[in-house]
Design a protein around this motif. Structure first.
Motif, PDB file in Angstrom:
ATOM      1  N   SER A   7     -21.712  50.142 -15.618  1.00 43.14           N
ATOM      2  CA  SER A   7     -22.065  50.106 -17.035  1.00 43.14           C
ATOM      3  C   SER A   7     -22.144  51.524 -17.587  1.00 43.14           C
ATOM      4  O   SER A   7     -22.402  52.477 -16.840  1.00 43.14           O
ATOM      5  N   PRO A   8     -21.922  51.696 -18.903  1.00 41.02           N
ATOM      6  CA  PRO A   8     -21.517  50.676 -19.865  1.00 41.02           C
ATOM      7  C   PRO A   8     -20.025  50.376 -19.766  1.00 41.02           C
ATOM      8  O   PRO A   8     -19.299  51.072 -19.066  1.00 41.02           O
ATOM      9  N   GLN A   9     -19.583  49.385 -20.478  1.00 42.95           N
ATOM     10  CA  GLN A   9     -18.170  49.026 -20.506  1.00 42.95           C
ATOM     11  C   GLN A   9     -17.378  50.056 -21.298  1.00 42.95           C
ATOM     12  O   GLN A   9     -16.233  50.356 -20.989  1.00 42.95           O
ATOM     13  N   GLN A  38      -8.790  57.370 -14.836  1.00 44.20           N
ATOM     14  CA  GLN A  38      -7.468  56.790 -15.065  1.00 44.20           C
ATOM     15  C   GLN A  38      -7.069  56.932 -16.533  1.00 44.20           C
ATOM     16  O   GLN A  38      -7.804  56.519 -17.428  1.00 44.20           O
ATOM     17  N   PHE A  39      -5.881  57.494 -16.743  1.00 47.59           N
ATOM     18  CA  PHE A  39      -5.284  57.576 -18.072  1.00 47.59           C
ATOM     19  C   PHE A  39      -4.291  56.431 -18.233  1.00 47.59           C
ATOM     20  O   PHE A  39      -3.740  55.931 -17.239  1.00 47.59           O
ATOM     21  N   PRO A  40      -4.035  56.008 -19.478  1.00 49.04           N
ATOM     22  CA  PRO A  40      -3.103  54.893 -19.701  1.00 49.04           C
ATOM     23  C   PRO A  40      -1.747  55.136 -19.049  1.00 49.04           C
ATOM     24  O   PRO A  40      -1.162  56.209 -19.167  1.00 49.04           O
ATOM     25  N   ALA A  86     -10.774  58.772 -21.161  1.00 53.11           N
ATOM     26  CA  ALA A  86     -10.055  58.045 -20.115  1.00 53.11           C
ATOM     27  C   ALA A  86     -10.928  56.878 -19.680  1.00 53.11           C
ATOM     28  O   ALA A  86     -12.044  56.694 -20.185  1.00 53.11           O
ATOM     29  N   THR A  87     -10.438  56.102 -18.728  1.00 53.24           N
ATOM     30  CA  THR A  87     -11.255  55.058 -18.109  1.00 53.24           C
ATOM     31  C   THR A  87     -11.736  55.561 -16.755  1.00 53.24           C
ATOM     32  O   THR A  87     -10.951  56.115 -15.977  1.00 53.24           O
ATOM     33  N   THR A 108     -15.257  52.005 -17.134  1.00 57.52           N
ATOM     34  CA  THR A 108     -15.886  52.438 -18.390  1.00 57.52           C
ATOM     35  C   THR A 108     -14.860  53.219 -19.187  1.00 57.52           C
ATOM     36  O   THR A 108     -14.321  54.206 -18.694  1.00 57.52           O
ATOM     37  N   GLN A 109     -14.612  52.752 -20.421  1.00 52.67           N
ATOM     38  CA  GLN A 109     -13.700  53.479 -21.300  1.00 52.67           C
ATOM     39  C   GLN A 109     -14.495  54.533 -22.057  1.00 52.67           C
ATOM     40  O   GLN A 109     -15.367  54.203 -22.859  1.00 52.67           O
TER      41      GLN A 109
END
Lengths: 114, 112
Positions: A7-9, A38-40, A86-87, A108-109
């Motif tokens: 968390s958080p999302q 992680q990047f898109p 990023a995520t 988490t984004q």
């Protein structure tokens, strides 16, 4: 059964702020706790990792805090920058005799605004 | 290249077809992992190869999934009779022994 809860999302911070992402695990056999960024369109990249024999680890602007008794660990990003958007995934595994198969949190984004 | 290489980067196929996904690990890495990343299930472990030991297949979701690693290097993940729920990004990672895992950029699989 979700063994690693994150968390958080999603999280939005201003440039220079300190985003904090939290994870909790259930399996007391876990002995390795990495964080991935992680990047898109890209694969996860290892940021920093910790073993349960230490309570904190710093690498550059990234810090992991680890609480073994609470079965929780968190990622702090100091002086966050827009490029940190990023995520982020926490993960846990059993290295010794476990093959280091990673169990991931849900991610988490993070968005860092100017 | 210096990193983990996966091919193809994108794959679109019809339901019921078989697909093969390829992973070239970092040279010298003895361990190789496959993971799946999907919206509903997040990132989940599929299978793990370590040297000449028997692979750990405990994460494979069904017997339609199989993988092999030839010569201790390149690995192929095969999905037979694909279903729509197989749509996901399939990620490969490699490591030296049980050290930090380095991921490729994945194969995005879409089942029509």
């Amino acid at each position: 059964q979700q063994q690693v809860k994150q968390s958080p999302q999603s999280l939005i911070v201003q440039k220079g702020g300190i985003p904090i992402i939290n994870c909790a695990y259930e399996n007391t056999a876990f002995d390795y706790f990495p964080w991935y960024q992680q990047f898109p369109g890209k694969g996860p990249a290892l940021l920093i990792a910790i073993r349960p024999d230490v309570s904190e680890k710093k690498e550059g602007r990234f810090t992991i805090s680890f609480n073994k008794s609470a079965k929780q660990f968190s990622l702090h990003i100091m002086d966050s920058q827009p490029g940190d958007s990023a995520t982020y995934f926490c993960a846990a595994s059993k290295v010794t005799g476990g093959g280091n198969k990673l169990t991931f949190g849900t991610g988490t984004q993070l968005k860092v605004e100017l | 290249g210096a990193g983990v290489s996966q091919s193809p980067s994108n794959k679109v196929t019809e339901k019921g077809k078989d697909v093969e996904l390829r992973c070239d690990p970092i040279s010298g890495h003895t361990a190789l992992y496959w993971y799946r990343q999907s919206l509903g299930q997040g990132l989940e472990f599929l299978i793990y190869f370590q040297g000449n030991s028997a692979p750990d297949k405990s994460g494979l979701p069904s017997d339609r999934f199989s993988a092999e690693r030839t010569g201790g290097s390149v690995s192929t993940l095969t999905i037979q009779r694909t279903q729509q729920e197989d749509s996901a990004v399939y990620l490969c990672a490699s490591s030296v022994g049980q050290g930090p895992q380095h991921f490729g950029d994945g194969t995005r699989l879409s089942i029509l």
